[in-house]
Design an enzyme around this catalytic site. Structure first.
Site, PDB file in Angstrom:
ATOM      1  CE  LYS A  37      39.740  42.256  35.465  1.00  0.00           C
ATOM      2  NZ  LYS A  37      41.069  41.510  35.501  1.00  0.00           N
ATOM      3  N   GLY A  52      39.935  45.129  50.314  1.00  0.00           N
ATOM      4  CA  GLY A  52      40.821  46.043  49.454  1.00  0.00           C
ATOM      5  C   GLY A  52      40.376  47.260  49.504  1.00  0.00           C
ATOM      6  N   GLY A 103      42.082  39.371  51.823  1.00  0.00           N
ATOM      7  CA  GLY A 103      41.766  38.032  51.203  1.00  0.00           C
ATOM      8  C   GLY A 103      41.184  37.376  52.383  1.00  0.00           C
ATOM      9  NE  ARG A 150      47.381  45.122  56.596  1.00  0.00           N
ATOM     10  CZ  ARG A 150      47.697  45.013  55.317  1.00  0.00           C
ATOM     11  NH1 ARG A 150      49.016  45.320  54.946  1.00  0.00           N
ATOM     12  NH2 ARG A 150      46.871  44.625  54.549  1.00  0.00           N
TER      13      ARG A 150
HETATM   14  P1  AMP Z   1      38.269  45.475  43.102  1.00  0.00           P
HETATM   15  O1  AMP Z   1      39.596  45.419  43.478  1.00  0.00           O
HETATM   16  O2  AMP Z   1      37.622  44.359  42.092  1.00  0.00           O
HETATM   17  O3  AMP Z   1      37.525  45.677  44.604  1.00  0.00           O
HETATM   18  O4  AMP Z   1      38.103  46.557  42.192  1.00  0.00           O
HETATM   19  C1  AMP Z   1      38.127  47.971  42.863  1.00  0.00           C
HETATM   20  C2  AMP Z   1      38.726  48.909  41.629  1.00  0.00           C
HETATM   21  O5  AMP Z   1      37.171  48.748  40.720  1.00  0.00           O
HETATM   22  C3  AMP Z   1      38.726  50.351  42.039  1.00  0.00           C
HETATM   23  O6  AMP Z   1      40.134  50.635  41.827  1.00  0.00           O
HETATM   24  C4  AMP Z   1      37.929  51.106  40.991  1.00  0.00           C
HETATM   25  O7  AMP Z   1      38.248  52.105  40.625  1.00  0.00           O
HETATM   26  C5  AMP Z   1      37.425  50.158  39.875  1.00  0.00           C
HETATM   27  N1  AMP Z   1      36.207  50.258  39.121  1.00  0.00           N
HETATM   28  C6  AMP Z   1      34.834  50.607  40.141  1.00  0.00           C
HETATM   29  N2  AMP Z   1      33.730  51.111  38.980  1.00  0.00           N
HETATM   30  C7  AMP Z   1      34.552  50.831  37.856  1.00  0.00           C
HETATM   31  C8  AMP Z   1      33.986  51.066  36.580  1.00  0.00           C
HETATM   32  N3  AMP Z   1      32.956  51.371  36.269  1.00  0.00           N
HETATM   33  N4  AMP Z   1      35.015  51.096  35.658  1.00  0.00           N
HETATM   34  C9  AMP Z   1      36.054  50.541  35.837  1.00  0.00           C
HETATM   35  N5  AMP Z   1      36.648  50.456  37.046  1.00  0.00           N
HETATM   36  C10 AMP Z   1      36.113  50.610  38.002  1.00  0.00           C
END
Ligand code: AMP
Length: 419
Positions: free
Chosen positions: A220, A376, A399, A35
């Site tokens: 999610k 992220g 964000g 950054r």
């Molecule tokens: P996000 O912050 O929602 O972008 O989520 C990123 C996280 O999703 C990463 O740390 C990944 O390890 C996790 N992730 C990706 N695929 C899976 C999965 N199949 N099961 C559990 N976590 C996952």
């Protein structure tokens, strides 16, 4: 709109809002200076022109002044990167700071102490949880009032305002947005980083060459729903992967074993499938997975359909059939947006799917596609594979980037260009 490239800073004092919110270890050593490096072109341009740079940033989420979040920790690195001895003000406002800002000569820089040591920066009161509703309401009103004075003070140090803090552009804070009102149109502008970020997102979202493919991964659906809905109006192909795969698989009647799932989002998943059909978007979901018998890098593994996962097993990465299907779509795209890994990339045994996606994005980029990676974990992911330089743009904004893709107008951007 005024631009940093054409503006001559000679003899001017510039207030530059940067995002120096870098991670520090327990000895206050910077563990990743990305950054800071990102703002260097802007700061160097100002100093080289013969301007004086008054640099403001936040660091962490302090509840008041604290040594832990002092920007003094990063001062040596800022000086090193700028190639000048940067002065430091122990407080971002106050008489001493005012005097230091006034005394700056052309080519000199002053780093202000953490702006968030003051509640006025965010304009949110800092109250104990026990505060009553009335106390909270009164404190909110008071901080909004004192925020005006705080903002005016910061603005008074400078002739010009430059915003290079894309990471906080989605916040209507004193130094990221409100301060711009104190400068006329010719004396406020984006820094290079901010300009590049805005250009990259607008190239993807508005000035789109087709086919346009978005790859959404992560854990999610719930946190990505606004993104997904806005993208359905824009993209030709939408690849949905990562943990949300299993919410879709279960919603369509599949058996997902112990895979991550949002049981209250099954209807939403079906709704997205219908919406994609209605809008003529090619929705591409994973069909096979690399399975694990526990959430661990050392788990026993197997491959199977995302809809036939035995109990005691969970999908932690995409399988080979899906890798191929995703790569095929990606390689034929002219615009690519990638947010979120398609598997648990932090585990070496489950990063192969994300690596295959990264390789396909790189290949498409080589063939002339514009690829934007951000939000992220996607950045950590592309960095893990050492491919950040092989895509068109890697965003520094989490964000802020996501809100722009959601179609929101960001306060930090609007404050400068009016929309
Ligand atoms: P996000 O912050 O929602 O972008 O989520 C990123 C996280 O999703 C990463 O740390 C990944 O390890 C996790 N992730 C990706 N695929 C899976 C999965 N199949 N099961 C559990 N976590 C996952």
């Amino acid at each position: 709109m005024q631009t940093i490239d054409t503006f001559n800073f000679a003899g001017k004092k510039a207030f530059i809002r940067v995002d120096f919110n870098v991670p520090l270890d327990e000895n206050f050593k910077i563990t990743d200076d990305t950054r800071i490096r990102a703002a260097v072109p802007t700061l160097k341009k100002i100093l080289k022109d013969g301007g004086s740079a008054i640099i403001g940033s936040h660091l962490g989420r302090p509840k008041g002044p604290t040594g832990k979040y002092s920007l003094k920790h990063i001062l040596p690195r800022v000086s090193e990167l700028l190639g000048v001895e940067v002065h430091f003000a122990d407080d971002c406002i106050g008489e001493e700071t005012e005097a230091k800002a006034a005394a700056l000569r052309p080519g000199e820089a002053l780093l202000l102490e953490n702006l968030r040591f003051y509640a006025e920066e965010e304009g949110k009161p800092r109250l104990p949880e026990s505060a009553s509703e009335e106390e909270t309401a009164a404190a909110k009103k008071a901080v909004k009032e004192s925020q005006k004075e705080f903002t005016k003070k910061l603005a008074s140090y400078a002739d010009v305002y430059v915003n290079d803090a894309f990471g906080t552009a989605h916040r209507a804070h004193a130094s990221t947005a409100l301060i711009a009102d104190y400068f006329d149109a010719g004396n406020k502008m984006f820094g290079y980083l901010m300009q590049n970020e805005v250009n990259a997102v607008e190239k993807v979202m508005s000035d789109t060459e087709r086919p346009f493919t978005a790859i959404m991964g992560g854990s999610k659906v719930s946190t990505k729903i606004d993104l997904i809905k806005n993208l359905l109006d824009k993209v030709d192909n939408l690849i949905l992967a990562g943990g949300m795969t299993y919410t879709f698989a279960k919603a369509s009647g599949g058996k997902i074993g112990d895979s991550i799932v949002e049981n209250d989002k099954l209807d939403l998943a079906n709704e997205i499938v219908e919406l994609a059909k209605e809008k003529g978007v090619n929705l591409v979901l994973a069909t096979d997975a690399k399975l694990a018998d526990s959430f661990s890098n050392d788990a026993k593994t197997d491959f199977g359909s995302v809809k036939e996962i035995p109990d005691g097993w969970e999908g932690l990465d995409i399988g080979p059939e899906t890798e191929k299907a995703f790569a095929e779509v990606i390689k034929n795209s002219k615009t690519i947006l990638w947010n979120g890994p398609v598997g648990v990339f932090e585990f070496d045994n489950f990063d192969k799917g994300s690596r295959a996606v990264a390789d396909a994005v790189v290949e498409a980029t080589k063939k002339g596609a514009f690829s934007l990676i951000g939000g992220g974990d996607s950045v950590a992911c592309i960095n893990k594979f050492g491919l950040a330089d092989a895509v068109s743009y890697v965003s520094t904004g989490g964000g802020a980037l996501l809100e722009m893709i959601e179609g929101k107008v960001l306060p930090g951007i609007k404050a400068i260009r009016g929309y």
